[in-house]
Write an enzyme that holds these catalytic residues in place. Sequence first.
Site, PDB file in Angstrom:
ATOM      1  N   HIS A  75      -4.554  -4.357  -2.991  1.00 19.53           N
ATOM      2  CA  HIS A  75      -4.471  -3.941  -1.588  1.00 19.53           C
ATOM      3  C   HIS A  75      -5.782  -4.246  -0.888  1.00 19.53           C
ATOM      4  CE1 HIS A  75      -4.657  -0.643   1.603  1.00 19.53           C
ATOM      5  NE2 HIS A  75      -3.872  -1.595   2.073  1.00 19.53           N
TER       6      HIS A  75
ATOM      7  N   SER B 281       0.826  -1.205   0.000  1.00 19.93           N
ATOM      8  CA  SER B 281       0.000   0.000   0.000  1.00 19.93           C
ATOM      9  C   SER B 281       0.860   1.256   0.000  1.00 19.93           C
ATOM     10  CB  SER B 281      -0.914   0.024   1.231  1.00 19.93           C
ATOM     11  OG  SER B 281      -0.135   0.036   2.420  1.00 19.93           O
TER      12      SER B 281
ATOM     13  N   GLU C  19      -8.304  -2.586  -3.390  1.00 20.86           N
ATOM     14  CA  GLU C  19      -7.801  -1.636  -4.384  1.00 20.86           C
ATOM     15  C   GLU C  19      -6.943  -2.388  -5.397  1.00 20.86           C
ATOM     16  OE1 GLU C  19      -7.110   2.573  -2.349  1.00 20.86           O
ATOM     17  OE2 GLU C  19      -6.020   0.976  -1.305  1.00 20.86           O
TER      18      GLU C  19
END
Length: 292
Positions: A142, A121, A154
């Site tokens: 993520h 991240s 994500e």
Amino acid sequence: MTAQERTVAVLGAGTMGSGIATVMVRAGYRTLLHDLADDRVERGVSTVRGFLAKSAKLGKLTEDEAAAASARIEGTTELKDLAGAGVVVEAIFEDLAAKKTLFGELDGIVGEETLFHTNTSTLSVTGIASGSKLPGRVVGTHYCNPAPLMKLVEVADGRHTASWAHQATIEFLGSLGKTSVVTKDRPGFIVNRFLIPWENSCIQALENGLGTKESIDAAVTGALGHPMGPFKLLDVVGMDIHQQVATRLYEQLRDPRFFPPPMVDRMVSAGDLGRKTGRGFYTYDDTRLFGS
């Protein structure tokens, strides 16, 4: 699906790795959980099975479903055992060189059609992908923490991510019951760009006496509709992880909102990391990452 398509390897048996492994076994995938030491692997597998048992106790899974999912998790310290995986999810600590080296080693173990996912991240997906001889198969995925409870993932393509790998990733995440949000390969993606400054502001509010940990958590869940207050969330994530993520984002963005407040350093120095150590903002008898 073939056996390879139904097998997932998760690298890293810590908070995120065990959480992601839990997601995989619940979705019906045979899951190989890898870490460098036997005790880490055993703890990760225990965390997964403990979460499944608790889910059955709460009526979210039947006893048979929990038992079947529990049987799908296996632990290993040998990378060669991951040869049959169709998807590899890397969830080790945030170190670019370590992630690149790991993907390079895996190139010689898994098939060329195996998807490589990185749960980073804060680091560049493009940079991590450069460790593989086939950077086109590397995608950033993520998982929001705690992974078994949060729907969002994500998705960030690296500079050389192939369209087939991106599409296959979206379909794979859909099979897990996850919602995908596509973002750019930028520090923090979307979620941590918002989350880390907000968590820091909550910690600062506590330090400044604006409220207690209980009252701030209650205000956030009761008025803002969050499923978990910031301090209970930080206890799940781990203060050491928050410190690392916040510091890395500050180093890249130079925005003071990302710099961890002094309380973070004090808690990490004291070993008050959260649930995994039995003490963070709150204290815990059950140190499993997703215990009660």
